[in-house]
Design a protein around this motif. Structure first.
Motif, PDB file in Angstrom:
ATOM      1  N   PHE A   1      -4.768  -6.941  -5.442  1.00  0.00           N
ATOM      2  CA  PHE A   1      -4.663  -5.464  -5.855  1.00  0.00           C
ATOM      3  C   PHE A   1      -5.607  -4.531  -5.245  1.00  0.00           C
ATOM      4  O   PHE A   1      -5.210  -3.252  -5.747  1.00  0.00           O
ATOM      5  CB  PHE A   1      -4.958  -5.495  -7.363  1.00  0.00           C
ATOM      6  CG  PHE A   1      -4.364  -6.565  -8.243  1.00  0.00           C
ATOM      7  CD1 PHE A   1      -3.076  -6.538  -8.389  1.00  0.00           C
ATOM      8  CD2 PHE A   1      -4.978  -7.560  -8.637  1.00  0.00           C
ATOM      9  CE1 PHE A   1      -2.196  -7.539  -8.980  1.00  0.00           C
ATOM     10  CE2 PHE A   1      -4.249  -8.572  -9.079  1.00  0.00           C
ATOM     11  CZ  PHE A   1      -2.831  -8.677  -9.482  1.00  0.00           C
ATOM     12  N   TRP A   2      -6.133  -4.702  -4.046  1.00  0.00           N
ATOM     13  CA  TRP A   2      -6.693  -3.793  -3.461  1.00  0.00           C
ATOM     14  C   TRP A   2      -5.902  -2.818  -2.693  1.00  0.00           C
ATOM     15  O   TRP A   2      -4.977  -3.354  -1.860  1.00  0.00           O
ATOM     16  CB  TRP A   2      -7.771  -4.578  -2.538  1.00  0.00           C
ATOM     17  CG  TRP A   2      -8.707  -3.479  -1.549  1.00  0.00           C
ATOM     18  CD1 TRP A   2      -8.600  -3.280  -0.352  1.00  0.00           C
ATOM     19  CD2 TRP A   2      -9.758  -2.629  -2.249  1.00  0.00           C
ATOM     20  NE1 TRP A   2      -9.755  -2.041  -0.198  1.00  0.00           N
ATOM     21  CE2 TRP A   2     -10.238  -1.930  -1.106  1.00  0.00           C
ATOM     22  CE3 TRP A   2     -10.171  -2.233  -3.488  1.00  0.00           C
ATOM     23  CZ2 TRP A   2     -11.253  -0.868  -1.602  1.00  0.00           C
ATOM     24  CZ3 TRP A   2     -11.141  -1.546  -3.806  1.00  0.00           C
ATOM     25  CH2 TRP A   2     -11.685  -0.810  -2.685  1.00  0.00           C
ATOM     26  N   PRO A   3      -5.734  -1.661  -2.892  1.00  0.00           N
ATOM     27  CA  PRO A   3      -4.896  -0.717  -2.414  1.00  0.00           C
ATOM     28  C   PRO A   3      -4.920  -0.439  -0.732  1.00  0.00           C
ATOM     29  O   PRO A   3      -4.143   0.142  -0.225  1.00  0.00           O
ATOM     30  CB  PRO A   3      -4.931   0.725  -3.128  1.00  0.00           C
ATOM     31  CG  PRO A   3      -6.312   0.508  -3.661  1.00  0.00           C
ATOM     32  CD  PRO A   3      -6.688  -0.850  -3.966  1.00  0.00           C
ATOM     33  N   ALA A   4      -6.046  -0.669  -0.276  1.00  0.00           N
ATOM     34  CA  ALA A   4      -6.565  -0.024   0.981  1.00  0.00           C
ATOM     35  C   ALA A   4      -7.187  -1.163   1.784  1.00  0.00           C
ATOM     36  O   ALA A   4      -8.367  -1.261   2.175  1.00  0.00           O
ATOM     37  CB  ALA A   4      -7.547   1.224   0.977  1.00  0.00           C
ATOM     38  N   ASN A   5      -6.244  -2.448   2.043  1.00  0.00           N
ATOM     39  CA  ASN A   5      -6.921  -3.614   2.705  1.00  0.00           C
ATOM     40  C   ASN A   5      -7.410  -3.207   3.977  1.00  0.00           C
ATOM     41  O   ASN A   5      -7.113  -2.583   4.820  1.00  0.00           O
ATOM     42  CB  ASN A   5      -5.965  -4.533   3.097  1.00  0.00           C
ATOM     43  CG  ASN A   5      -5.314  -5.495   1.957  1.00  0.00           C
ATOM     44  OD1 ASN A   5      -6.483  -5.792   0.988  1.00  0.00           O
ATOM     45  ND2 ASN A   5      -4.230  -6.131   1.759  1.00  0.00           N
ATOM     46  N   GLY A   6      -8.907  -3.887   4.045  1.00  0.00           N
ATOM     47  CA  GLY A   6      -9.756  -3.676   5.004  1.00  0.00           C
ATOM     48  C   GLY A   6     -10.681  -2.385   5.038  1.00  0.00           C
ATOM     49  O   GLY A   6     -11.690  -2.510   6.063  1.00  0.00           O
ATOM     50  N   SER A   7     -10.638  -1.721   4.284  1.00  0.00           N
ATOM     51  CA  SER A   7     -11.298  -0.510   3.891  1.00  0.00           C
ATOM     52  C   SER A   7     -12.619  -0.712   3.462  1.00  0.00           C
ATOM     53  O   SER A   7     -12.694  -1.869   2.673  1.00  0.00           O
ATOM     54  CB  SER A   7     -10.616   0.677   3.371  1.00  0.00           C
ATOM     55  OG  SER A   7     -10.421   0.428   1.830  1.00  0.00           O
ATOM     56  N   ARG A   8     -13.802  -0.122   3.565  1.00  0.00           N
ATOM     57  CA  ARG A   8     -14.834  -0.254   2.861  1.00  0.00           C
ATOM     58  C   ARG A   8     -15.198   0.634   1.715  1.00  0.00           C
ATOM     59  O   ARG A   8     -16.257   0.357   0.905  1.00  0.00           O
ATOM     60  CB  ARG A   8     -15.989  -0.029   3.916  1.00  0.00           C
ATOM     61  CG  ARG A   8     -15.912  -1.099   5.052  1.00  0.00           C
ATOM     62  CD  ARG A   8     -16.986  -0.813   5.968  1.00  0.00           C
ATOM     63  NE  ARG A   8     -16.686  -1.841   7.128  1.00  0.00           N
ATOM     64  CZ  ARG A   8     -17.469  -1.966   8.085  1.00  0.00           C
ATOM     65  NH1 ARG A   8     -18.591  -1.064   8.291  1.00  0.00           N
ATOM     66  NH2 ARG A   8     -17.313  -2.795   9.160  1.00  0.00           N
TER      67      ARG A   8
END
Length: 76
Positions: free
Chosen positions: A18-25
């Motif tokens: 469900f993470w909308p911005a894969n790879g972001s911190r």
């Protein structure tokens, strides 16, 4: 309240279904419940995930790093 009242953050890239911005911190959201839900269902390698109330800097949720156990050959 502004559109960035809560920030989900980690020192490692965050991933999850469900993470909308894969790879972001980090990711900013306006709703505390949404921020905590996203953080709880996400993971990183060897880093905790925090939800921070931006105006005050208070950490309102903290999830420890997920440590995956190596599978023993007997488990296969």
């Amino acid at each position: 309240m502004t559109s960035a009242d809560y920030r989900i953050e980690s020192s490692q890239p965050i991933a999850g279904r469900f993470w909308p911005a894969n790879g972001s911190r980090n990711y900013a959201v306006h709703d505390r419940a949404l921020a905590v839900s996203l953080a709880a269902k996400s993971f990183t390698s060897d880093s905790e995930i925090r939800v921070v109330h931006v105006p005050t800097g208070e950490v309102v949720f903290r999830k420890p790093p997920v440590r995956r156990q190596e599978w023993a050959s007997d488990d296969l």
